[in-house]
Design a protein around this motif. Sequence first.
Motif, PDB file in Angstrom:
ATOM      1  N   ARG A 192       0.896  -1.234   0.037  1.00  0.00           N
ATOM      2  CA  ARG A 192      -0.030  -0.004  -0.094  1.00  0.00           C
ATOM      3  C   ARG A 192       0.894   1.562   0.139  1.00  0.00           C
ATOM      4  O   ARG A 192       0.755   2.333  -0.541  1.00  0.00           O
ATOM      5  N   ASP A 193       2.138   1.287   0.744  1.00  0.00           N
ATOM      6  CA  ASP A 193       2.738   2.322   1.070  1.00  0.00           C
ATOM      7  C   ASP A 193       3.848   2.462   0.190  1.00  0.00           C
ATOM      8  O   ASP A 193       4.957   1.497   0.161  1.00  0.00           O
ATOM      9  N   LEU A 194       4.376   3.916  -0.470  1.00  0.00           N
ATOM     10  CA  LEU A 194       5.428   4.227  -1.016  1.00  0.00           C
ATOM     11  C   LEU A 194       6.205   5.276  -0.090  1.00  0.00           C
ATOM     12  O   LEU A 194       5.652   6.084   0.437  1.00  0.00           O
TER      13      LEU A 194
ATOM     14  N   GLY B 271      -5.227   2.846  -6.918  1.00  0.00           N
ATOM     15  CA  GLY B 271      -6.002   2.020  -5.947  1.00  0.00           C
ATOM     16  C   GLY B 271      -5.928   2.712  -4.380  1.00  0.00           C
ATOM     17  O   GLY B 271      -5.882   3.800  -4.268  1.00  0.00           O
ATOM     18  N   ASP B 272      -5.288   1.778  -3.511  1.00  0.00           N
ATOM     19  CA  ASP B 272      -5.437   2.337  -2.167  1.00  0.00           C
ATOM     20  C   ASP B 272      -3.774   2.504  -1.758  1.00  0.00           C
ATOM     21  O   ASP B 272      -3.788   2.704  -0.818  1.00  0.00           O
ATOM     22  N   GLN B 273      -3.305   2.917  -2.883  1.00  0.00           N
ATOM     23  CA  GLN B 273      -1.668   3.191  -2.520  1.00  0.00           C
ATOM     24  C   GLN B 273      -1.723   4.421  -2.168  1.00  0.00           C
ATOM     25  O   GLN B 273      -2.366   5.367  -2.358  1.00  0.00           O
ATOM     26  N   ARG B 274      -0.765   4.708  -1.125  1.00  0.00           N
ATOM     27  CA  ARG B 274      -0.358   6.076  -0.499  1.00  0.00           C
ATOM     28  C   ARG B 274       1.037   6.340  -0.666  1.00  0.00           C
ATOM     29  O   ARG B 274       1.769   5.622  -0.823  1.00  0.00           O
ATOM     30  N   LEU B 275       1.444   7.693  -0.310  1.00  0.00           N
ATOM     31  CA  LEU B 275       2.550   8.015  -0.322  1.00  0.00           C
ATOM     32  C   LEU B 275       3.006   8.361   1.094  1.00  0.00           C
ATOM     33  O   LEU B 275       2.250   9.338   1.837  1.00  0.00           O
ATOM     34  N   LEU B 276       3.924   8.010   1.557  1.00  0.00           N
ATOM     35  CA  LEU B 276       4.414   8.620   2.993  1.00  0.00           C
ATOM     36  C   LEU B 276       5.688   9.387   2.985  1.00  0.00           C
ATOM     37  O   LEU B 276       6.780   8.859   2.623  1.00  0.00           O
ATOM     38  N   LEU B 277       5.365  10.847   3.370  1.00  0.00           N
ATOM     39  CA  LEU B 277       6.615  11.726   3.152  1.00  0.00           C
ATOM     40  C   LEU B 277       7.455  11.657   4.627  1.00  0.00           C
ATOM     41  O   LEU B 277       6.855  12.293   5.646  1.00  0.00           O
ATOM     42  N   GLU B 278       8.755  11.138   4.813  1.00  0.00           N
ATOM     43  CA  GLU B 278       9.189  11.282   6.071  1.00  0.00           C
ATOM     44  C   GLU B 278      10.255  12.238   6.183  1.00  0.00           C
ATOM     45  O   GLU B 278      10.813  12.880   5.210  1.00  0.00           O
ATOM     46  N   TYR B 279      10.337  13.213   7.238  1.00  0.00           N
ATOM     47  CA  TYR B 279      11.080  14.263   7.510  1.00  0.00           C
ATOM     48  C   TYR B 279      12.331  13.792   8.327  1.00  0.00           C
ATOM     49  O   TYR B 279      12.174  12.881   9.152  1.00  0.00           O
TER      50      TYR B 279
ATOM     51  N   ALA C 250      -0.569  19.726   0.054  1.00  0.00           N
ATOM     52  CA  ALA C 250      -0.865  20.440  -1.301  1.00  0.00           C
ATOM     53  C   ALA C 250      -1.259  19.105  -2.336  1.00  0.00           C
ATOM     54  O   ALA C 250      -1.736  19.268  -3.408  1.00  0.00           O
ATOM     55  N   LEU C 251      -0.591  17.907  -2.097  1.00  0.00           N
ATOM     56  CA  LEU C 251      -0.637  16.752  -3.016  1.00  0.00           C
ATOM     57  C   LEU C 251      -1.969  16.157  -2.955  1.00  0.00           C
ATOM     58  O   LEU C 251      -2.618  15.969  -4.019  1.00  0.00           O
ATOM     59  N   GLY C 252      -2.460  15.936  -1.887  1.00  0.00           N
ATOM     60  CA  GLY C 252      -3.890  15.237  -1.775  1.00  0.00           C
ATOM     61  C   GLY C 252      -4.086  14.252  -0.591  1.00  0.00           C
ATOM     62  O   GLY C 252      -3.174  14.052   0.067  1.00  0.00           O
ATOM     63  N   PRO C 253      -5.255  13.579  -0.731  1.00  0.00           N
ATOM     64  CA  PRO C 253      -5.622  12.900   0.447  1.00  0.00           C
ATOM     65  C   PRO C 253      -4.665  11.327   0.749  1.00  0.00           C
ATOM     66  O   PRO C 253      -4.646  10.914   1.770  1.00  0.00           O
ATOM     67  N   LYS C 254      -3.997  11.110  -0.570  1.00  0.00           N
ATOM     68  CA  LYS C 254      -3.124   9.961  -0.280  1.00  0.00           C
ATOM     69  C   LYS C 254      -1.859  10.130   0.144  1.00  0.00           C
ATOM     70  O   LYS C 254      -1.095   9.389  -0.108  1.00  0.00           O
ATOM     71  N   ALA C 255      -1.457  11.428   0.290  1.00  0.00           N
ATOM     72  CA  ALA C 255      -0.354  11.663   1.019  1.00  0.00           C
ATOM     73  C   ALA C 255      -0.093  11.809   2.283  1.00  0.00           C
ATOM     74  O   ALA C 255      -0.952  12.648   2.869  1.00  0.00           O
ATOM     75  N   MET C 256       0.732  11.183   3.221  1.00  0.00           N
ATOM     76  CA  MET C 256       0.688  11.371   4.545  1.00  0.00           C
ATOM     77  C   MET C 256       1.893  11.346   5.230  1.00  0.00           C
ATOM     78  O   MET C 256       3.026  10.970   4.726  1.00  0.00           O
ATOM     79  N   VAL C 257       2.074  12.112   6.339  1.00  0.00           N
ATOM     80  CA  VAL C 257       3.229  12.327   6.984  1.00  0.00           C
ATOM     81  C   VAL C 257       3.903  10.869   7.953  1.00  0.00           C
ATOM     82  O   VAL C 257       3.151  10.353   8.360  1.00  0.00           O
ATOM     83  N   CYS C 258       5.277  10.749   7.627  1.00  0.00           N
ATOM     84  CA  CYS C 258       5.813   9.401   8.471  1.00  0.00           C
ATOM     85  C   CYS C 258       6.792  10.206   9.520  1.00  0.00           C
ATOM     86  O   CYS C 258       7.597  10.992   9.308  1.00  0.00           O
ATOM     87  N   VAL C 259       6.422   9.758  10.673  1.00  0.00           N
ATOM     88  CA  VAL C 259       7.228  10.341  11.771  1.00  0.00           C
ATOM     89  C   VAL C 259       8.362   9.416  12.343  1.00  0.00           C
ATOM     90  O   VAL C 259       7.952   8.156  12.893  1.00  0.00           O
ATOM     91  N   ASP C 260       9.426   9.575  11.938  1.00  0.00           N
ATOM     92  CA  ASP C 260      10.692   8.787  12.289  1.00  0.00           C
ATOM     93  C   ASP C 260      10.976   9.610  13.990  1.00  0.00           C
ATOM     94  O   ASP C 260      11.607  10.664  13.778  1.00  0.00           O
ATOM     95  N   THR C 261      10.971   8.532  15.101  1.00  0.00           N
ATOM     96  CA  THR C 261      11.266   9.191  16.334  1.00  0.00           C
ATOM     97  C   THR C 261      12.559   9.629  16.536  1.00  0.00           C
ATOM     98  O   THR C 261      12.833  10.110  17.425  1.00  0.00           O
ATOM     99  N   GLY C 262      13.573   9.299  15.493  1.00  0.00           N
ATOM    100  CA  GLY C 262      14.831   9.596  15.661  1.00  0.00           C
ATOM    101  C   GLY C 262      15.296  11.002  14.909  1.00  0.00           C
ATOM    102  O   GLY C 262      16.492  11.325  14.800  1.00  0.00           O
TER     103      GLY C 262
ATOM    104  N   GLY D  96      -5.485   3.559   9.418  1.00  0.00           N
ATOM    105  CA  GLY D  96      -4.327   3.608   8.488  1.00  0.00           C
ATOM    106  C   GLY D  96      -3.187   4.024   9.061  1.00  0.00           C
ATOM    107  O   GLY D  96      -2.294   4.092   8.222  1.00  0.00           O
ATOM    108  N   VAL D  97      -2.990   4.036  10.219  1.00  0.00           N
ATOM    109  CA  VAL D  97      -1.511   4.400  10.838  1.00  0.00           C
ATOM    110  C   VAL D  97      -0.768   2.997  10.658  1.00  0.00           C
ATOM    111  O   VAL D  97      -1.144   2.238  10.991  1.00  0.00           O
ATOM    112  N   ALA D  98       0.378   3.332  10.043  1.00  0.00           N
ATOM    113  CA  ALA D  98       1.382   2.088   9.979  1.00  0.00           C
ATOM    114  C   ALA D  98       2.381   2.390  11.109  1.00  0.00           C
ATOM    115  O   ALA D  98       3.013   3.207  11.259  1.00  0.00           O
ATOM    116  N   PHE D  99       2.818   1.001  11.694  1.00  0.00           N
ATOM    117  CA  PHE D  99       3.808   1.149  12.802  1.00  0.00           C
ATOM    118  C   PHE D  99       4.820   0.390  12.323  1.00  0.00           C
ATOM    119  O   PHE D  99       5.026  -0.807  12.400  1.00  0.00           O
ATOM    120  N   MET D 100       5.744   1.153  11.772  1.00  0.00           N
ATOM    121  CA  MET D 100       6.930   0.282  11.336  1.00  0.00           C
ATOM    122  C   MET D 100       8.194   0.632  12.331  1.00  0.00           C
ATOM    123  O   MET D 100       8.343   1.643  12.977  1.00  0.00           O
TER     124      MET D 100
END
Length: 385
Positions: free
Chosen positions: A131-133, A169-177, A201-213, A277-281
């Motif tokens: 699902r996730d890029l 389809g249900d694919q999403r983009l995760l943008l990590e900072y 700006a991109l749309g609903p399939k773009a989500m933020v990825c929080v890297d705790t480090g 839809g929160v992914a725990f990686m």
Amino acid sequence: MTDLSAGLDGLAIETPSWAYANSGTRFKVFAQKGVPRDPFEKVADAARVHAFTGAAPTVALHIPWDRVSDYSVLADYAAGQGVRLGAINANVFQDDDYLLGSVTNPDPRVRRKAVDHLLECVDIMDVTGSRDLKLWFSDGINYPGQDDLRTRQDRLAEALAEVYARLGGDQRLLLEYKLFEPAFYATDVPDWGTSLLHCLALGPKAMVCVDTGHHAPGTNIEFIVASLLRAGRLGAFDFNSRFYADDDLMVGAADPFQLFRIMYEVVRGGGLDPASGVAFMLDQCHNVEPKIQGQIRSVMNVQEAAAKALLVDAAALRSAQDAGDVLEANAVLMDAYDTDVRPLLAAWRERRGLRPDPIAAYKASGYFDTIVAERAGGAQAGWGA
Ligand code: LRH
Ligand code: MN
């Protein structure tokens, strides 16, 4: 005994293929016995983590570290091992062409090359069913004036828009900072605000990825988590822990109280519900400790923090907060944190036919000795490999 099943059942943790490979720092990558030599052996090790924890059903891939000739063969192999292939991580940070950046590079030829790699990763997702890029850009500059900050944001937005349009389809983009490293003056996606701006700006399939480090020391990460959940843009975590910078240590090892506070905001914000839809990686490197065991311990640390968060008496907390009873409100939260949830988790495992102590079960399985013997020859996977 409280049954936390409802909450814990929804907590699926994704382990990273690269955590099973050799890793290190710029000073040294220490090779360890039994390390995988290819993506299939990485998936096999990830499947052991799931077999003993019951909570790690997917494994993230990193391209090209996990490049294979046919990803459907790898996906079928994973299914045979009892796991699924998860997020596809692009890599536009290790090619000589990316000296001055990838999608933000002043040279349009280099930008094209980078975007083509991101699009290739979506092609791979079509085959693996991921699902996730996940996109992390090392792009940034080391000296003021080296490049135009605003123009680089324009280039980033243009590249992301092309990739976003390719998602199906249900694919999403995760943008990590990430605040810094490898860039040491300005990073093009340095914080949650910049990632969120691009996602909105991109749309609903773009989500933020929080890297705790990836935050400045002292950052209140749970505040960021609460805010992103409130905005409906918390896509994923890259869990790890750190004492100083992006140390990529086992999640919860350096600061278990911070992990609890983060998981409390996840529970409070509905993020533990799979429908959120929160992914725990996990995104970690086991430079000195045994890798599979390190992943098992990490999954257990996230489960323990989630269990404590699920034990918070929300009604008592709310009434103390509304009454302005500062100490009582804090005490309600600390009561949950100070609760030993290990017996609860042992019972949760036993109800699923698992051994109560996954580490002991893994050690008793003899898997490590088997892979050390099997993987004697051949080049080990990992940094510097
Ligand atoms: C960057 C990062 C990113 C991965 C890499 C392995 O620091 O956190 O998530 O691509 O580590
Ligand atoms: Mn990460």
